[in-house]
Write a protein that holds these residues in place. Sequence first.
Motif, PDB file in Angstrom:
ATOM      1  N   TRP A  46      -5.097  -5.485   9.214  1.00  8.72           N
ATOM      2  CA  TRP A  46      -3.630  -5.901   9.388  1.00  8.72           C
ATOM      3  C   TRP A  46      -2.882  -5.429   9.826  1.00  8.72           C
ATOM      4  N   LEU A  55       1.859  -5.321   4.211  1.00  2.15           N
ATOM      5  CA  LEU A  55       0.130  -5.902   4.515  1.00  2.15           C
ATOM      6  C   LEU A  55       0.633  -7.337   5.237  1.00  2.15           C
ATOM      7  N   VAL A  95       1.020  -1.344  -0.135  1.00  2.00           N
ATOM      8  CA  VAL A  95      -0.294   0.146   0.079  1.00  2.00           C
ATOM      9  C   VAL A  95       1.027   1.459  -0.140  1.00  2.00           C
ATOM     10  N   SER A 127      -4.127   0.512  -2.061  1.00  2.00           N
ATOM     11  CA  SER A 127      -3.925  -1.130  -2.480  1.00  2.00           C
ATOM     12  C   SER A 127      -2.493  -0.871  -3.400  1.00  2.00           C
ATOM     13  N   HIS A 160       1.425  -4.017   9.907  1.00  2.00           N
ATOM     14  CA  HIS A 160       2.020  -2.997   9.197  1.00  2.00           C
ATOM     15  C   HIS A 160       2.648  -2.827   9.485  1.00  2.00           C
ATOM     16  N   ARG A 171      -3.823  -2.221  12.074  1.00  2.00           N
ATOM     17  CA  ARG A 171      -5.324  -1.711  12.305  1.00  2.00           C
ATOM     18  C   ARG A 171      -6.075  -2.521  11.085  1.00  2.00           C
ATOM     19  N   SER A 194      -1.669   5.875   2.073  1.00  2.00           N
ATOM     20  CA  SER A 194      -2.372   5.985   2.858  1.00  2.00           C
ATOM     21  C   SER A 194      -3.379   5.248   2.428  1.00  2.00           C
ATOM     22  N   ASP A 195      -2.612   4.046   2.677  1.00  2.00           N
ATOM     23  CA  ASP A 195      -3.178   2.616   2.529  1.00  2.00           C
ATOM     24  C   ASP A 195      -4.027   1.684   1.438  1.00  2.00           C
TER      25      ASP A 195
END
Length: 385
Positions: A374, A349, A333, A339, A376, A371, A336-337
């Motif tokens: 997942w 992740l 990611v 994908s 991180h 978070r 901003s997470d």
Amino acid sequence: MEANVGQFLHAWTQREPERIAMVDAGHDDLALSFGALDREAGRVGARQRELGLGAGDRVLIYTTNGLHFVAAWFGAVYAGCTTLPMPSGATDRELAFVLEHADCKAMLTDEAKHEEAAAGLRRAGGSEAMLLRVEQAGRDARGQITPTLMPQDALAMILYTSGTTGAAKGVCITHESLVRHTHALVEHSLQLGPQDRVLGTLPLTHSYGIRMTLLAPFCAGARSIFVPRFSPSRTLELCQSHGVTWLPGVPTMFRAWANQTGTRPIKSLRWCLSAGAPLVEDARVSAEERLGATVRQGYGLTEATFSTINSPSDEAVPGSVGKPVKNIEVRFVDESDNSLPTRADGEVLVRGPNVMAGYLDDQTATRHVMRGGWLHTGDIGFLDE
């Protein structure tokens, strides 16, 4: 549901008690069967019970690499205790920190590490009654126990790591996690069987060492050859004499093996696994030439051990750490997470049964890395085609 990772040892005791489980190169190549180890672990566990230790109590383990560690670790989990393995080079200050931070009720050691263990206990202000010599514990026990079934979310082990923020934290690992993930590794990634011989030169106090040279072989009914300390020449000799088929190590080991002159390829060796850090291409090629087997790579961390492995059944892709282990998901990611597409670098992740239950008594640090379900990792990687 209930579970106990000690079943890996006990199950083979019931199935084939005379099958050799391990060889301790630090004790003149002492060979022990699954049955003999089960009895030793059962006595060590019984002694802990006799001293009032039981389900959920935390036991620090500080021994040499080999038989004494195996007996101490399985003895503790048989009794339902939570194990806290500490590196053999740990200082008295480090031992004292873990004893206090984890509120340990006992400390298992052996003759070789007794003085350092006692120094750590004194620094922590603990009672000498907390210190148990694993050899003596087995002799003093009045009986023998089998693995105590525990709730699947009960903690089997806590491994201390600096993690992603630098401060020492206890990574909590459940019985269910150890059992499910080890089965997946053995059956789908490592493809280990009773015919395999595994060299155990990695520290058993590290996630890599205990997973790959103790739990995975015992789950598969394979044989582990444990070495108290790493020596390139000695470990290669042991590979030859014991017919080692699988060799897990870290890049520094593979570079050392590659630089050994006057050695011949190991005919019994099926494949090797490098992890713990990236293995550069020239070192991989040199090691393969010296060892006579493919060197593959894997990726994991203490908080989510072995998320991916370049398995024997997969095409060997240079530089790749392979595909996710069964039941494990991996994403890459951006900040901003979101994908990312193929070949785009991003944070790794991980989600699955290999992920820790959290950091011991540290919800803030746990929430920082866990978070949305997942983990991180803080590591950077990418997905190829």
